[in-house]
Design an enzyme around this catalytic site. Structure first.
Site, PDB file in Angstrom:
ATOM      1  NE  ARG A   1      -4.109  -1.830   2.049  1.00 20.33           N
ATOM      2  CZ  ARG A   1      -5.163  -1.828   2.846  1.00 20.33           C
ATOM      3  NH1 ARG A   1      -5.318  -0.861   3.728  1.00 20.33           N
ATOM      4  NH2 ARG A   1      -6.066  -2.775   2.766  1.00 20.33           N
TER       5      ARG A   1
ATOM      6  CG  ASP B   1     -13.615   7.460   6.785  1.00 19.69           C
ATOM      7  OD1 ASP B   1     -14.320   6.428   6.887  1.00 19.69           O
ATOM      8  OD2 ASP B   1     -12.366   7.414   6.748  1.00 19.69           O
TER       9      ASP B   1
HETATM   10  C1  LIG Z   1     -14.289  -0.916   7.165  1.00 22.94           C
HETATM   11  S1  LIG Z   1     -14.744   0.773   7.009  1.00 22.94           S
HETATM   12  C2  LIG Z   1     -16.361   0.760   7.717  1.00 22.94           C
HETATM   13  C3  LIG Z   1     -17.377   1.448   6.849  1.00 22.94           C
HETATM   14  C4  LIG Z   1     -18.820   1.395   7.349  1.00 22.94           C
HETATM   15  N1  LIG Z   1     -18.958   1.935   8.670  1.00 22.94           N
HETATM   16  C5  LIG Z   1     -19.339  -0.004   7.295  1.00 22.94           C
HETATM   17  O1  LIG Z   1     -19.509  -0.653   8.320  1.00 22.94           O
HETATM   18  O2  LIG Z   1     -19.583  -0.495   6.179  1.00 22.94           O
HETATM   19  C6  LIG Z   1     -13.761   1.538   8.296  1.00 22.94           C
HETATM   20  C7  LIG Z   1     -13.605   3.037   8.117  1.00 22.94           C
HETATM   21  O3  LIG Z   1     -13.097   3.602   9.330  1.00 22.94           O
HETATM   22  C8  LIG Z   1     -12.256   4.673   8.990  1.00 22.94           C
HETATM   23  N2  LIG Z   1     -11.352   4.970  10.115  1.00 22.94           N
HETATM   24  C9  LIG Z   1     -10.288   4.259  10.544  1.00 22.94           C
HETATM   25  N3  LIG Z   1      -9.683   4.883  11.554  1.00 22.94           N
HETATM   26  C10 LIG Z   1     -10.392   6.014  11.793  1.00 22.94           C
HETATM   27  C11 LIG Z   1     -10.252   7.078  12.742  1.00 22.94           C
HETATM   28  N4  LIG Z   1      -9.260   7.117  13.634  1.00 22.94           N
HETATM   29  N5  LIG Z   1     -11.164   8.078  12.687  1.00 22.94           N
HETATM   30  C12 LIG Z   1     -12.177   8.061  11.778  1.00 22.94           C
HETATM   31  N6  LIG Z   1     -12.341   7.084  10.863  1.00 22.94           N
HETATM   32  C13 LIG Z   1     -11.459   6.067  10.881  1.00 22.94           C
HETATM   33  C14 LIG Z   1     -11.532   4.196   7.746  1.00 22.94           C
HETATM   34  O4  LIG Z   1     -10.988   5.258   6.988  1.00 22.94           O
HETATM   35  C15 LIG Z   1     -12.618   3.415   7.018  1.00 22.94           C
HETATM   36  O5  LIG Z   1     -13.236   4.176   6.019  1.00 22.94           O
END
Ligand SMILES: C[S@@+](CC[C@H](N)C(=O)[O-])C[C@H]1O[C@@H](n2cnc3c(N)ncnc32)[C@H](O)[C@@H]1O
Length: 291
Positions: free
Chosen positions: A43, A152
């Site tokens: 990545r 996000d």
């Molecule tokens: C697997 S996705 C989940 C998406 C959606 N909530 C779902 O369940 O389908 C996880 C998301 O969390 C975000 N994320 C990770 N760490 C984070 C942080 N410290 N603050 C805000 N968002 C975060 C990532 O960028 C990613 O888009």
């Protein structure tokens, strides 16, 4: 496995990986064990090419330096997992539709705004699923004062969320009758209807930092996000989510996530990974590290 992998960009050594991993934890709460070394290497390769840096060591030196602040955002964007689906874990949308919406409708009729937060919204499927649920089950509420904050940490994925363009395969989870109502052909994909988008505000927000929102939320969906954090980081978030929710507010987590035993006493379980805050309870406040 020996924790070093070789590529055209040189070798990501275990030591260099350790620095990336520590930075990802400090910046975003992400836990990256050494089993993720190959993933991290692949990545970050794009970031090295974008910056013209020949080796991983050069990259680590840059991203951990004072000059690397902007690159740290790109690095976090590259390391986050953004998988999402429409109506993922559909039982949450059923609870929201059948149990939460009638109460929120009454609240709205009494003249109060309704606020919902999709925290970690990724490419937008979650907030759009919430908006479709409201539009379908409570059109009167959709026409009133209802807003969905979709946040996000990753600015790149937020751009995709806001564009709201999906492939045929990505819209699989949307029931056919809703597809007809809420999607329009656009280029090679299908775009979310602008009427639905009016309910949503997209914002970049790191859950580990300050939350600038002052109003309480009636429901928070934070699903498949805290799974990437360790238990102490999760423990700092439970009281913050509780404080961000209105009394008896609705809180939805991903299928493999649970509020800790200590925090569970302040939430009532209302279904699988679905909770409500207790009436009138105030959570102990935790100091937030400034960004
Ligand atoms: C697997 S996705 C989940 C998406 C959606 N909530 C779902 O369940 O389908 C996880 C998301 O969390 C975000 N994320 C990770 N760490 C984070 C942080 N410290 N603050 C805000 N968002 C975060 C990532 O960028 C990613 O888009």
């Amino acid at each position: 496995m020996t924790a070093a992998a070789t590529t055209g960009g040189g070798t990501l050594t275990e030591a260099a990986f350790g620095k990336i991993s520590a930075l990802a934890k400090a910046e975003a709460g992400l836990v990256l064990p050494t089993t993720k070394l190959t993933m991290v290497q692949s990545r970050l390769r794009h970031r090295m090419s974008a910056l013209g840096l020949p080796t991983y060591n050069d990259y680590v030196e840059f991203v951990t330096s004072q000059k690397g602040a902007e690159e740290r955002r790109h690095m976090i964007s590259a390391l986050t997992t953004n998988v999402s689906h429409f109506f993922r874990e559909n039982h949450h949308f059923e609870i929201f539709r059948d149990r939460a919406l009638p109460l929120l409708m009454a609240k709205s009729r009494a003249g109060h705004p309704v606020r919902i937060w999709s925290a970690g919204c990724s490419s937008g499927q979650e907030p759009y699923s919430i908006a479709m649920t409201i539009q379908e089950a409570a059109p009167e509420l959709a026409a009133r004062d209802v807003l969905i904050l979709a946040s996000d940490i990753d600015p790149n994925i937020l751009d995709k969320a806001e564009a709201g363009i999906y492939s045929e395969q990505q819209i699989n989870g949307i029931p056919p009758e809703m597809r007809k109502k809420y999607l329009r052909p656009s280029g090679n994909g299908l775009q979310i209807d602008t009427g639905l988008k009016r309910m949503i505000r997209f914002r970049e927000l790191n859950l580990l930092r300050d939350w600038p929102m002052r109003n309480k939320f009636d429901a928070i969906f934070c699903r498949n996000v805290v799974i990437y954090f360790d238990a102490p980081t999760q423990d700092t978030l439970w009281p913050r989510f509780e404080n961000a929710l209105a009394p008896e507010g609705w809180f939805f987590l991903g299928h493999s996530e649970r509020v800790s035993d200590a925090a569970a006493t302040r939430f009532t379980s209302v279904g699988m990974t679905a909770y409500r805050t207790k009436p009138g309870a105030e959570a102990p406040t935790t100091k937030v590290k400034e960004a």
